[in-house]
Write a protein that holds these residues in place. Sequence first.
Motif, PDB file in Angstrom:
ATOM      1  N   ILE A   1       1.236  -1.175  -0.009  1.00 41.18           N
ATOM      2  CA  ILE A   1      -0.180  -0.044  -0.340  1.00 41.18           C
ATOM      3  C   ILE A   1       0.670   0.899   0.499  1.00 41.18           C
ATOM      4  CG2 ILE A   1      -1.782   0.807   1.668  1.00 41.18           C
ATOM      5  CD1 ILE A   1      -2.429  -1.596   0.310  1.00 41.18           C
ATOM      6  N   LEU A   2       1.162   2.074  -1.275  1.00 40.12           N
ATOM      7  CA  LEU A   2       1.226   3.368  -1.637  1.00 40.12           C
ATOM      8  C   LEU A   2       0.640   4.514  -0.879  1.00 40.12           C
ATOM      9  CD1 LEU A   2       3.203   3.009  -4.806  1.00 40.12           C
ATOM     10  CD2 LEU A   2       4.419   2.880  -2.031  1.00 40.12           C
ATOM     11  N   ASN A   3       1.208   5.281   0.455  1.00 41.56           N
ATOM     12  CA  ASN A   3       0.363   6.281   0.710  1.00 41.56           C
ATOM     13  C   ASN A   3       1.319   7.199   0.106  1.00 41.56           C
ATOM     14  OD1 ASN A   3      -1.067   8.327   2.481  1.00 41.56           O
ATOM     15  ND2 ASN A   3      -0.267   7.973   4.147  1.00 41.56           N
ATOM     16  N   MET A   4      -0.093   7.843  -0.597  1.00 42.10           N
ATOM     17  CA  MET A   4       0.077   9.121  -1.868  1.00 42.10           C
ATOM     18  C   MET A   4       0.073  10.268  -0.935  1.00 42.10           C
ATOM     19  SD  MET A   4       1.835   7.188  -3.934  1.00 42.10           S
ATOM     20  CE  MET A   4       2.543   8.655  -5.362  1.00 42.10           C
ATOM     21  N   ALA A   5      -0.700  10.418   0.382  1.00 43.97           N
ATOM     22  CA  ALA A   5      -1.161  12.019   0.745  1.00 43.97           C
ATOM     23  C   ALA A   5      -0.214  12.759   0.513  1.00 43.97           C
ATOM     24  CB  ALA A   5      -1.995  11.632   1.633  1.00 43.97           C
ATOM     25  N   GLU A   6       0.909  12.498   1.272  1.00 42.51           N
ATOM     26  CA  GLU A   6       1.563  13.974   1.921  1.00 42.51           C
ATOM     27  C   GLU A   6       2.605  14.313   0.785  1.00 42.51           C
ATOM     28  OE1 GLU A   6       4.322  12.714   5.030  1.00 42.51           O
ATOM     29  OE2 GLU A   6       2.411  12.500   6.416  1.00 42.51           O
ATOM     30  N   GLN A   7       2.456  13.061  -0.473  1.00 40.85           N
ATOM     31  CA  GLN A   7       3.475  13.260  -1.855  1.00 40.85           C
ATOM     32  C   GLN A   7       2.865  14.744  -2.647  1.00 40.85           C
ATOM     33  OE1 GLN A   7       5.295  11.422   0.142  1.00 40.85           O
ATOM     34  NE2 GLN A   7       6.720  11.864  -1.795  1.00 40.85           N
ATOM     35  N   LEU A   8       1.543  14.820  -2.447  1.00 46.09           N
ATOM     36  CA  LEU A   8       0.166  15.762  -3.350  1.00 46.09           C
ATOM     37  C   LEU A   8       0.421  17.147  -3.335  1.00 46.09           C
ATOM     38  CD1 LEU A   8      -2.942  13.251  -2.985  1.00 46.09           C
ATOM     39  CD2 LEU A   8      -0.678  13.625  -4.753  1.00 46.09           C
ATOM     40  N   ASN A   9       1.770  17.281  -1.540  1.00 47.25           N
ATOM     41  CA  ASN A   9       1.963  18.786  -2.060  1.00 47.25           C
ATOM     42  C   ASN A   9       2.644  18.845  -1.967  1.00 47.25           C
ATOM     43  OD1 ASN A   9       0.011  19.489   0.335  1.00 47.25           O
ATOM     44  ND2 ASN A   9       0.397  18.290   1.539  1.00 47.25           N
ATOM     45  N   GLN A  10       3.940  17.801  -2.747  1.00 47.13           N
ATOM     46  CA  GLN A  10       5.059  18.530  -3.618  1.00 47.13           C
ATOM     47  C   GLN A  10       4.718  19.059  -5.508  1.00 47.13           C
ATOM     48  OE1 GLN A  10       8.568  15.484  -3.424  1.00 47.13           O
ATOM     49  NE2 GLN A  10       7.140  14.954  -1.457  1.00 47.13           N
ATOM     50  N   VAL A  11       4.997  19.969  -6.115  1.00 48.83           N
ATOM     51  CA  VAL A  11       5.291  20.173  -6.967  1.00 48.83           C
ATOM     52  C   VAL A  11       4.879  19.352  -8.506  1.00 48.83           C
ATOM     53  CG1 VAL A  11       6.057  21.335  -8.948  1.00 48.83           C
ATOM     54  CG2 VAL A  11       5.888  22.636  -6.348  1.00 48.83           C
ATOM     55  N   ARG A  12       5.899  18.205  -7.845  1.00 51.61           N
ATOM     56  CA  ARG A  12       5.758  16.652  -8.887  1.00 51.61           C
ATOM     57  C   ARG A  12       4.412  16.180  -8.907  1.00 51.61           C
ATOM     58  NH1 ARG A  12       7.919  12.701 -11.658  1.00 51.61           N
ATOM     59  NH2 ARG A  12       8.379  10.661 -10.657  1.00 51.61           N
ATOM     60  N   TYR A  13       4.167  16.152  -7.911  1.00 52.89           N
ATOM     61  CA  TYR A  13       3.148  14.940  -7.830  1.00 52.89           C
ATOM     62  C   TYR A  13       1.406  15.850  -8.352  1.00 52.89           C
ATOM     63  CZ  TYR A  13       6.210  11.950  -6.409  1.00 52.89           C
ATOM     64  OH  TYR A  13       7.505  10.825  -6.207  1.00 52.89           O
ATOM     65  N   ALA A  14       1.462  17.499  -8.024  1.00 52.43           N
ATOM     66  CA  ALA A  14       0.449  17.668  -7.547  1.00 52.43           C
ATOM     67  C   ALA A  14      -0.993  17.521  -8.660  1.00 52.43           C
ATOM     68  CB  ALA A  14       0.818  19.291  -8.053  1.00 52.43           C
ATOM     69  N   PRO A  15      -0.671  17.223 -10.098  1.00 54.41           N
ATOM     70  CA  PRO A  15      -1.512  16.501 -11.260  1.00 54.41           C
ATOM     71  C   PRO A  15      -3.030  15.708 -10.717  1.00 54.41           C
ATOM     72  CG  PRO A  15       0.519  16.839 -11.907  1.00 54.41           C
ATOM     73  CD  PRO A  15       1.205  17.065 -10.492  1.00 54.41           C
ATOM     74  N   LEU A  16      -1.919  14.879  -9.249  1.00 50.83           N
ATOM     75  CA  LEU A  16      -2.663  13.689  -8.864  1.00 50.83           C
ATOM     76  C   LEU A  16      -3.079  13.922  -7.674  1.00 50.83           C
ATOM     77  CD1 LEU A  16      -0.430  11.090  -8.384  1.00 50.83           C
ATOM     78  CD2 LEU A  16      -1.161  11.712 -10.200  1.00 50.83           C
ATOM     79  N   LYS A  17      -3.581  15.311  -7.390  1.00 51.80           N
ATOM     80  CA  LYS A  17      -4.815  16.007  -6.306  1.00 51.80           C
ATOM     81  C   LYS A  17      -6.080  15.581  -7.100  1.00 51.80           C
ATOM     82  CE  LYS A  17      -1.670  19.426  -3.787  1.00 51.80           C
ATOM     83  NZ  LYS A  17      -2.110  20.799  -4.001  1.00 51.80           N
ATOM     84  N   ASP A  18      -6.195  15.438  -8.370  1.00 50.47           N
ATOM     85  CA  ASP A  18      -7.432  15.759  -9.135  1.00 50.47           C
ATOM     86  C   ASP A  18      -7.627  14.386  -8.746  1.00 50.47           C
ATOM     87  OD1 ASP A  18      -9.202  14.557 -11.633  1.00 50.47           O
ATOM     88  OD2 ASP A  18      -9.130  16.559 -12.045  1.00 50.47           O
ATOM     89  N   VAL A  19      -8.948  13.655  -8.171  1.00 50.26           N
ATOM     90  CA  VAL A  19      -9.767  12.376  -8.303  1.00 50.26           C
ATOM     91  C   VAL A  19      -9.807  10.958  -9.235  1.00 50.26           C
ATOM     92  CG1 VAL A  19     -11.123  10.991  -6.277  1.00 50.26           C
ATOM     93  CG2 VAL A  19     -10.373  12.867  -5.608  1.00 50.26           C
ATOM     94  N   ASP A  20      -9.961  12.266 -10.336  1.00 46.07           N
ATOM     95  CA  ASP A  20      -9.772  11.035 -11.665  1.00 46.07           C
ATOM     96  C   ASP A  20      -8.794  11.430 -12.514  1.00 46.07           C
ATOM     97  OD1 ASP A  20     -12.439  11.429 -10.892  1.00 46.07           O
ATOM     98  OD2 ASP A  20     -13.030  13.047 -12.713  1.00 46.07           O
ATOM     99  N   ILE A  21      -8.076  11.542 -11.612  1.00 48.19           N
ATOM    100  CA  ILE A  21      -6.709  11.355 -12.414  1.00 48.19           C
ATOM    101  C   ILE A  21      -6.036  10.331 -11.534  1.00 48.19           C
ATOM    102  CG2 ILE A  21      -4.181  11.941 -13.033  1.00 48.19           C
ATOM    103  CD1 ILE A  21      -5.931  14.873 -13.598  1.00 48.19           C
ATOM    104  N   PHE A  22      -5.937  10.626 -10.383  1.00 56.41           N
ATOM    105  CA  PHE A  22      -5.891   9.246  -9.667  1.00 56.41           C
ATOM    106  C   PHE A  22      -6.091   8.366  -9.709  1.00 56.41           C
ATOM    107  CE2 PHE A  22      -4.230   6.879  -5.475  1.00 56.41           C
ATOM    108  CZ  PHE A  22      -3.523   7.619  -4.734  1.00 56.41           C
ATOM    109  N   GLY A  23      -7.740   7.863  -9.906  1.00 54.96           N
ATOM    110  CA  GLY A  23      -8.327   6.648 -10.114  1.00 54.96           C
ATOM    111  C   GLY A  23      -7.999   5.880 -11.572  1.00 54.96           C
ATOM    112  N   SER A  24      -7.156   6.878 -12.646  1.00 60.00           N
ATOM    113  CA  SER A  24      -7.164   6.175 -13.563  1.00 60.00           C
ATOM    114  C   SER A  24      -5.551   5.769 -13.584  1.00 60.00           C
ATOM    115  CB  SER A  24      -6.553   7.550 -14.580  1.00 60.00           C
ATOM    116  OG  SER A  24      -5.396   7.996 -14.166  1.00 60.00           O
TER     117      SER A  24
END
Length: 109
Positions: free
Chosen positions: A35-58
């Motif tokens: 299980i990768l917990n990506m929640a904390e990573q989403l505050n980094q610019v690199r991971y910002a696109p993944l904040k969109d739930v639809d993109i994360f779910g893709s």
Amino acid sequence: MARRYKGKKIPEIIRVTPLPDYRLKLELTSGSLLILNMAEQLNQVRYAPLKDVDIFGSVTTDGWTLTFDTYPRFIIDPHEFEGVELVLRVPYQTRVRIEHEQRAKENTV
């Protein structure tokens, strides 16, 4: 084709499933679940696109990388150091909870 790291065979990803709270469940050929917990990573610019739930779910996998439906494609290689860091990093809130539980146990003994 099997991959190797420091002479050891690395298990392939059979399936990736998005979970609530920006977590990913990886099923590996070794039989392990990761299980990768990506929640904390989403505050980094690199991971910002993944904040969109639809993109994360893709998220999909080719067995070695995780690909998200963005343009250009957003790819994570969990077998590389980046993935190992995500696995080994214990989120701050979890660390605090574990430390609190350990102190509570020590106080009851």
